[in-house]
Design an enzyme around this catalytic site. Structure first.
Site, PDB file in Angstrom:
ATOM      1  N   HIS A  33      53.570  63.356 -40.628  1.00 20.41           N
ATOM      2  CA  HIS A  33      54.140  62.642 -40.722  1.00 20.41           C
ATOM      3  C   HIS A  33      54.198  61.322 -39.509  1.00 20.41           C
ATOM      4  O   HIS A  33      55.803  61.416 -39.046  1.00 20.41           O
ATOM      5  CB  HIS A  33      56.137  62.987 -41.221  1.00 20.41           C
TER       6      HIS A  33
ATOM      7  N   HIS B 198      61.460  78.543 -42.723  1.00 22.32           N
ATOM      8  CA  HIS B 198      61.762  77.270 -42.254  1.00 22.32           C
ATOM      9  C   HIS B 198      61.468  76.520 -43.940  1.00 22.32           C
ATOM     10  O   HIS B 198      60.130  76.662 -44.174  1.00 22.32           O
ATOM     11  CB  HIS B 198      60.818  76.661 -41.039  1.00 22.32           C
TER      12      HIS B 198
ATOM     13  N   GLU C 145      60.647  72.952 -44.482  1.00 15.83           N
ATOM     14  CA  GLU C 145      59.887  71.680 -44.456  1.00 15.83           C
ATOM     15  C   GLU C 145      58.483  72.428 -45.372  1.00 15.83           C
ATOM     16  O   GLU C 145      57.936  73.776 -44.971  1.00 15.83           O
ATOM     17  CB  GLU C 145      59.450  71.547 -43.045  1.00 15.83           C
TER      18      GLU C 145
ATOM     19  N   ASP D 102      55.339  71.816 -45.016  1.00 14.42           N
ATOM     20  CA  ASP D 102      53.997  72.137 -44.876  1.00 14.42           C
ATOM     21  C   ASP D 102      54.288  74.219 -44.407  1.00 14.42           C
ATOM     22  O   ASP D 102      53.422  75.106 -44.778  1.00 14.42           O
ATOM     23  CB  ASP D 102      53.992  72.154 -43.278  1.00 14.42           C
TER      24      ASP D 102
ATOM     25  N   HIS E 149      63.636  72.746 -36.571  1.00 15.19           N
ATOM     26  CA  HIS E 149      62.844  71.430 -35.645  1.00 15.19           C
ATOM     27  C   HIS E 149      64.049  70.545 -37.378  1.00 15.19           C
ATOM     28  O   HIS E 149      64.107  69.708 -36.964  1.00 15.19           O
ATOM     29  CB  HIS E 149      61.555  70.979 -36.452  1.00 15.19           C
TER      30      HIS E 149
ATOM     31  N   ASP F  66      58.262  76.727 -35.967  1.00 14.53           N
ATOM     32  CA  ASP F  66      57.475  75.352 -35.711  1.00 14.53           C
ATOM     33  C   ASP F  66      57.712  75.548 -33.992  1.00 14.53           C
ATOM     34  O   ASP F  66      57.100  74.709 -33.283  1.00 14.53           O
ATOM     35  CB  ASP F  66      58.781  74.572 -35.854  1.00 14.53           C
TER      36      ASP F  66
ATOM     37  N   TYR G 185      52.861  67.960 -29.756  1.00  9.90           N
ATOM     38  CA  TYR G 185      53.720  68.725 -30.567  1.00  9.90           C
ATOM     39  C   TYR G 185      55.374  68.950 -30.215  1.00  9.90           C
ATOM     40  O   TYR G 185      56.189  68.100 -31.184  1.00  9.90           O
ATOM     41  CB  TYR G 185      53.163  70.215 -30.295  1.00  9.90           C
TER      42      TYR G 185
ATOM     43  N   HIS H  25      52.518  76.803 -36.060  1.00  9.93           N
ATOM     44  CA  HIS H  25      50.767  75.583 -36.394  1.00  9.93           C
ATOM     45  C   HIS H  25      50.724  76.305 -35.280  1.00  9.93           C
ATOM     46  O   HIS H  25      50.668  76.835 -34.298  1.00  9.93           O
ATOM     47  CB  HIS H  25      51.374  74.591 -36.233  1.00  9.93           C
TER      48      HIS H  25
HETATM   49 FE1  FEO Z   1      58.910  71.455 -39.728  1.00 16.41          FE
HETATM   50 FE2  FEO Z   1      56.040  72.509 -39.171  1.00 16.41          FE
HETATM   51  O1  FEO Z   1      57.131  71.971 -40.130  1.00 16.41           O
END
Ligand code: FEO
Length: 388
Positions: free
Chosen positions: A24, A78, A80, A82, A145, A164, A192, A223
């Site tokens: 993003h 989470h 989101e 991903d 996040h 995250d 990050y 991640h």
């Molecule tokens: Fe807030 Fe890796 O997503």
């Protein structure tokens, strides 16, 4: 498509996104991973999933260990996409699985994303889930996040599934920090943090208190690399970043039309050099704003230059300032400069934007018509040397 063993019964089963170059808007030159973890216990538990286009990779890895239909629980740390994008497909394979997610935002968010009446079990800080030999503990960490984020701790394994928090965008066949090295780990963790976590320093401080009380042998983020050898190094870095601790350096960020603002940028650099302050120059035609942001987070001085185009600052400069304002670095000292032809509004606009970032000003802005001569450039340098 092999799973990676973390302990005898905990596996990494995520997906590797080799092609990812933008998250993003944040440049990700090393790609990324979406880390999911499978725990084989009396109840088979999957922690997080992957982006939807990598779900086959996740399923292939899980299938090397166990039939995916045997998954009893999915912990969704989470919402989101991903990390939740694989949930619909997994729920087709394991329709009786119960999804543990944070109350209320995890449940609300997953319902809004997938419009399915899955079997949700919302949890709060202090709640736990026994899966056999292990009890998994949940701690909500809102805004690290999104409002829904939580982390999951397995005391049995001494593993923190941090989602995250502590992530880095690194695609690699290596899974552990010591297989790549501390330098790259911290470089990517910093980038990050600066581009994703920076606005939420207060929340990170709270989360660090919780984390520091846990006995942790491995941090498993959502991640990048799993952290087993450099835990203290990463925690120390987070402790600095969450208070936006500066390293005394300066950055000079500019764009230019005919080279005049660039000349001024070099004159600004000369002032820092004269004072023995480390400084870096970033032209916005050569550097992406998210790369600059990584340096901005730890800089003390942030100087920004733009010529005037159609009564405005250049769009590249506006984009950088907008991006930086959103990420809200704290405690910085700003300075605006630029050349102009006849109206010259851009430099005041840049200064206003720096004020909106709540920066102190090193000095009032400096603007020079058309092409600065040596005397004017020297004067700019001398003026800043006085103020630094
Ligand atoms: Fe807030 Fe890796 O997503």
């Amino acid at each position: 498509m092999e799973p990676i063993k973390i302990t005898d019964s905990v596996y990494w089963v995520g997906g590797i996104d080799w092609k990812l170059r933008s998250f993003h808007g944040y440049r990700t030159p090393r790609g990324s991973t979406y880390n999911a973890y499978l725990i084989i216990d009396e109840k088979v538990t999957l922690i997080d999933t992957v982006k939807s286009y990598l779900v086959d990779e996740l399923i292939a890895r899980v299938s090397k260990i166990i039939d995916p239909s045997k998954i009893d629980y999915i912990i969704s740390n989470h919402v989101e996409m991903d990390h939740s994008g694989g949930i619909p497909r997994l729920m087709e394979l394991a329709p009786n699985a119960v999804i543990y997610t944070s109350f209320p935002n995890g449940e609300k968010g997953l319902k809004r994303h997938y419009k399915k009446d899955f079997n949700f079990k919302p949890v709060k800080t202090g709640d736990s889930l026994n899966i056999g030999k292990r009890t998994l503990s949940f701690v909500t960490v809102p805004m690290i996040h999104w409002p829904d984020n939580m982390i999951t701790y397995s005391a049995y394994d001494k593993i923190l599934f941090s989602n995250d928090a502590f992530g880095q965008h690194i695609a690699s066949t290596q899974r552990f920090d010591d297989e790549i090295g501390l330098d790259i780990l911290i470089e990517e963790a910093k980038s990050y943090y600066a581009n994703i976590v920076l606005p939420y320093g207060a929340q990170v401080q709270g989360a660090l208190k919780v984390v520091s009380a846990l006995d942790i042998e491995v941090i498993c983020p959502s991640h990048g690399l799993l952290i087993r050898s450099y835990i203290q190094g990463v925690l120390n870095s987070y402790a600095d970043w969450c208070v936006c601790k500066d390293d005394g350096t300066a950055i000079v960020v500019y764009d230019t039309m005919w080279g005049s603002t660039e000349k001024m940028a070099y004159a600004v650099m000369n002032a820092f050099e004269a004072k023995g302050i480390k400084a870096r120059l970033f032209g916005l035609q050569q550097n992406h704003y998210s790369d600059i942001m990584t340096h901005a987070m730890t800089a003390k001085y942030i100087c920004v230059g733009s010529p005037t185009l159609n009564n405005n600052m250049l769009p590249t400069v506006a984009a950088f300032l907008t991006y930086m304002k959103g990420l809200a670095p704290k405690g910085k000292i700003g300075f605006a400069f630029g050349s102009y032809g006849w109206s010259g509004q851009s430099v005041g606009q840049v200064e206003e934007a720096l004020k909106e970032c709540k920066f102190e000003l090193l000095d009032n802005f400096v603007k020079i018509p058309y092409i600065p001569d040596e005397e004017e450039l020297d004067k700019l340098t001398a003026q800043l040397i006085e103020k630094i």
